[in-house]
Design a protein around this motif. Structure first.
Motif, mmCIF file in Angstrom:
data_model
loop_
_atom_site.group_PDB
_atom_site.id
_atom_site.type_symbol
_atom_site.label_atom_id
_atom_site.label_comp_id
_atom_site.label_asym_id
_atom_site.label_seq_id
_atom_site.Cartn_x
_atom_site.Cartn_y
_atom_site.Cartn_z
ATOM 1 N N TRP A 121 0.962 -1.321 -0.014
ATOM 2 C CA TRP A 121 0.156 0.106 0.018
ATOM 3 C C TRP A 121 0.753 1.224 -0.067
ATOM 4 O O TRP A 121 0.323 2.337 -0.723
ATOM 5 C CB TRP A 121 -1.133 0.072 1.104
ATOM 6 C CG TRP A 121 -2.085 -0.939 0.741
ATOM 7 C CD1 TRP A 121 -2.329 -2.170 1.236
ATOM 8 C CD2 TRP A 121 -3.058 -0.655 -0.173
ATOM 9 N NE1 TRP A 121 -3.417 -2.630 0.689
ATOM 10 C CE2 TRP A 121 -3.784 -1.956 -0.345
ATOM 11 C CE3 TRP A 121 -3.145 0.141 -1.111
ATOM 12 C CZ2 TRP A 121 -4.891 -2.179 -1.400
ATOM 13 C CZ3 TRP A 121 -4.306 -0.033 -1.984
ATOM 14 C CH2 TRP A 121 -5.031 -0.937 -2.067
ATOM 15 N N ASP A 122 1.876 0.989 0.594
ATOM 16 C CA ASP A 122 2.890 2.442 0.523
ATOM 17 C C ASP A 122 3.241 2.611 -0.932
ATOM 18 O O ASP A 122 3.243 3.663 -1.368
ATOM 19 C CB ASP A 122 4.245 2.188 1.259
ATOM 20 C CG ASP A 122 3.983 2.175 2.694
ATOM 21 O OD1 ASP A 122 2.795 2.944 3.493
ATOM 22 O OD2 ASP A 122 4.752 1.392 3.496
ATOM 23 N N LEU A 123 3.530 1.655 -1.803
ATOM 24 C CA LEU A 123 3.865 1.791 -2.919
ATOM 25 C C LEU A 123 2.558 2.107 -3.908
ATOM 26 O O LEU A 123 2.563 2.834 -4.699
ATOM 27 C CB LEU A 123 4.355 0.504 -3.846
ATOM 28 C CG LEU A 123 4.613 0.426 -5.205
ATOM 29 C CD1 LEU A 123 5.672 1.384 -5.593
ATOM 30 C CD2 LEU A 123 5.099 -0.921 -5.497
ATOM 31 N N VAL A 124 1.610 1.557 -3.654
ATOM 32 C CA VAL A 124 0.123 2.352 -4.425
ATOM 33 C C VAL A 124 0.018 3.519 -4.150
ATOM 34 O O VAL A 124 -0.347 4.100 -5.063
ATOM 35 C CB VAL A 124 -0.930 1.177 -3.844
ATOM 36 C CG1 VAL A 124 -2.210 1.764 -4.540
ATOM 37 C CG2 VAL A 124 -0.949 -0.320 -4.107
ATOM 38 N N GLU A 125 0.157 4.027 -2.771
ATOM 39 C CA GLU A 125 -0.379 5.324 -2.508
ATOM 40 C C GLU A 125 0.842 6.250 -3.232
ATOM 41 O O GLU A 125 0.523 7.511 -3.595
ATOM 42 C CB GLU A 125 -0.356 5.588 -1.130
ATOM 43 C CG GLU A 125 -1.660 4.975 -0.717
ATOM 44 C CD GLU A 125 -2.050 5.189 0.542
ATOM 45 O OE1 GLU A 125 -1.217 5.604 1.620
ATOM 46 O OE2 GLU A 125 -3.320 4.940 1.225
ATOM 47 N N ARG A 126 2.136 5.911 -3.204
ATOM 48 C CA ARG A 126 3.190 6.695 -3.915
ATOM 49 C C ARG A 126 2.870 6.914 -5.322
ATOM 50 O O ARG A 126 2.988 7.938 -5.954
ATOM 51 C CB ARG A 126 4.497 6.422 -3.670
ATOM 52 C CG ARG A 126 5.003 6.598 -2.168
ATOM 53 C CD ARG A 126 6.628 6.408 -2.241
ATOM 54 N NE ARG A 126 7.210 5.074 -2.669
ATOM 55 C CZ ARG A 126 7.270 3.870 -2.359
ATOM 56 N NH1 ARG A 126 6.999 3.765 -0.991
ATOM 57 N NH2 ARG A 126 7.681 2.927 -3.068
ATOM 58 N N MET A 127 2.560 5.879 -6.059
ATOM 59 C CA MET A 127 2.123 5.875 -7.507
ATOM 60 C C MET A 127 1.003 6.567 -7.697
ATOM 61 O O MET A 127 0.722 7.240 -8.820
ATOM 62 C CB MET A 127 2.217 4.169 -7.903
ATOM 63 C CG MET A 127 3.251 3.504 -7.878
ATOM 64 S SD MET A 127 4.786 4.108 -8.567
ATOM 65 C CE MET A 127 4.217 4.323 -10.336
ATOM 66 N N ALA A 128 -0.138 6.527 -6.731
ATOM 67 C CA ALA A 128 -1.070 7.502 -6.977
ATOM 68 C C ALA A 128 -1.076 8.862 -6.669
ATOM 69 O O ALA A 128 -1.974 9.567 -7.009
ATOM 70 C CB ALA A 128 -2.353 6.569 -6.442
ATOM 71 N N GLY A 129 -0.032 9.024 -6.089
ATOM 72 C CA GLY A 129 0.266 10.558 -5.707
ATOM 73 C C GLY A 129 -0.607 10.936 -4.384
ATOM 74 O O GLY A 129 -0.817 12.281 -3.976
ATOM 75 N N GLY A 130 -1.021 9.966 -3.608
ATOM 76 C CA GLY A 130 -1.671 10.214 -2.286
ATOM 77 C C GLY A 130 -2.506 8.913 -1.716
ATOM 78 O O GLY A 130 -2.605 7.930 -2.586
ATOM 79 N N PRO A 131 -3.328 9.455 -0.734
ATOM 80 C CA PRO A 131 -4.130 8.454 -0.244
ATOM 81 C C PRO A 131 -5.079 7.429 -1.340
ATOM 82 O O PRO A 131 -5.400 8.295 -2.188
ATOM 83 C CB PRO A 131 -4.945 8.909 0.902
ATOM 84 C CG PRO A 131 -4.149 10.092 1.201
ATOM 85 C CD PRO A 131 -3.329 10.571 -0.064
ATOM 86 N N VAL A 132 -5.219 6.251 -1.254
ATOM 87 C CA VAL A 132 -6.163 5.427 -2.247
ATOM 88 C C VAL A 132 -7.379 4.926 -1.432
ATOM 89 O O VAL A 132 -6.924 4.353 -0.461
ATOM 90 C CB VAL A 132 -5.272 4.530 -3.007
ATOM 91 C CG1 VAL A 132 -5.998 3.427 -3.662
ATOM 92 C CG2 VAL A 132 -4.074 5.042 -3.568
ATOM 93 N N GLU A 133 -8.321 5.140 -1.996
ATOM 94 C CA GLU A 133 -9.615 4.676 -1.264
ATOM 95 C C GLU A 133 -9.875 3.534 -2.088
ATOM 96 O O GLU A 133 -10.286 3.795 -3.422
ATOM 97 C CB GLU A 133 -10.901 5.558 -1.276
ATOM 98 C CG GLU A 133 -12.093 4.855 -0.674
ATOM 99 C CD GLU A 133 -13.165 5.877 -0.559
ATOM 100 O OE1 GLU A 133 -14.323 5.720 -0.920
ATOM 101 O OE2 GLU A 133 -13.015 7.142 -0.330
ATOM 102 N N VAL A 134 -10.219 2.125 -1.627
ATOM 103 C CA VAL A 134 -10.579 1.095 -2.367
ATOM 104 C C VAL A 134 -12.010 0.866 -2.196
ATOM 105 O O VAL A 134 -12.786 0.730 -1.204
ATOM 106 C CB VAL A 134 -9.805 -0.289 -1.759
ATOM 107 C CG1 VAL A 134 -10.163 -1.348 -2.492
ATOM 108 C CG2 VAL A 134 -8.267 0.098 -1.839
ATOM 109 N N GLN A 135 -12.837 0.674 -3.258
ATOM 110 C CA GLN A 135 -14.012 0.367 -3.502
ATOM 111 C C GLN A 135 -14.136 -1.059 -3.617
ATOM 112 O O GLN A 135 -13.890 -1.521 -4.818
ATOM 113 C CB GLN A 135 -14.645 1.017 -4.701
ATOM 114 C CG GLN A 135 -14.637 2.792 -4.722
ATOM 115 C CD GLN A 135 -15.609 3.192 -3.442
ATOM 116 O OE1 GLN A 135 -16.547 2.535 -3.094
ATOM 117 N NE2 GLN A 135 -14.822 4.020 -2.784
ATOM 118 N N PRO A 136 -14.865 -1.634 -2.709
ATOM 119 C CA PRO A 136 -14.768 -3.292 -3.003
ATOM 120 C C PRO A 136 -15.894 -3.755 -3.971
ATOM 121 O O PRO A 136 -16.555 -2.778 -4.554
ATOM 122 C CB PRO A 136 -15.514 -3.719 -1.428
ATOM 123 C CG PRO A 136 -15.294 -2.648 -0.565
ATOM 124 C CD PRO A 136 -15.375 -1.174 -1.484
ATOM 125 N N ALA A 137 -15.316 -4.942 -4.432
ATOM 126 C CA ALA A 137 -16.152 -5.553 -5.745
ATOM 127 C C ALA A 137 -16.079 -6.860 -5.605
ATOM 128 O O ALA A 137 -14.997 -7.485 -5.184
ATOM 129 C CB ALA A 137 -15.306 -5.249 -7.084
#
Length: 117
Positions: A76-92
């Motif tokens: 998640w640290d990598l995901v947020e760095r790549m996204a440029g900030g916090p990421v909200e995950v929408q369940p599917a």
């Protein structure tokens, strides 16, 4: 990233998928029962269905058929760095269709953005 591949026998009891994962069920199921965020579900699910958990885990209540699945837990640290900030995950839950489109919709980035540089 952590990946977990599993094969379980029919009627293997209650099990849990942890929060923040992207998973693929390679086996289909008749009348699969699960619960997440206090809500229960029971559906027939095709092989190849995709599951994305947000903050809440999925508790698998009745899995009558043998299961083959892959669960991927991104860094998640990598995901947020790549996204440029916090990421909200929408369940599917039990989604059929194009993996790339689902990944972009759920995580806000394309799968290629997460590869090593």
């Amino acid at each position: 990233m952590v990946s977990e591949y599993s094969v379980t026998p029919r009627d293997s009891g209650i099990c849990v998928t942890r929060p923040y994962q992207l998973g693929v069920g390679f086996s289909g199921h008749a009348r699969l029962a699960w619960e997440t965020a206090g809500r229960g579900y029971r559906h027939d699910v095709d092989a190849g269905a995709v599951y994305v958990t947000g903050e809440q885990p999925i508790t698998w209540l009745e899995v009558r058929d043998p299961t083959e699945a892959l669960e991927i837990y991104p860094d998640w640290d990598l995901v947020e760095r790549m996204a440029g900030g916090p990421v909200e995950v929408q369940p599917a839950l039990a989604v059929r269709g194009h993996f790339r489109r689902l990944f972009r919709r759920q995580f806000g980035v394309g799968p290629g953005a997460l590869r090593s540089r």
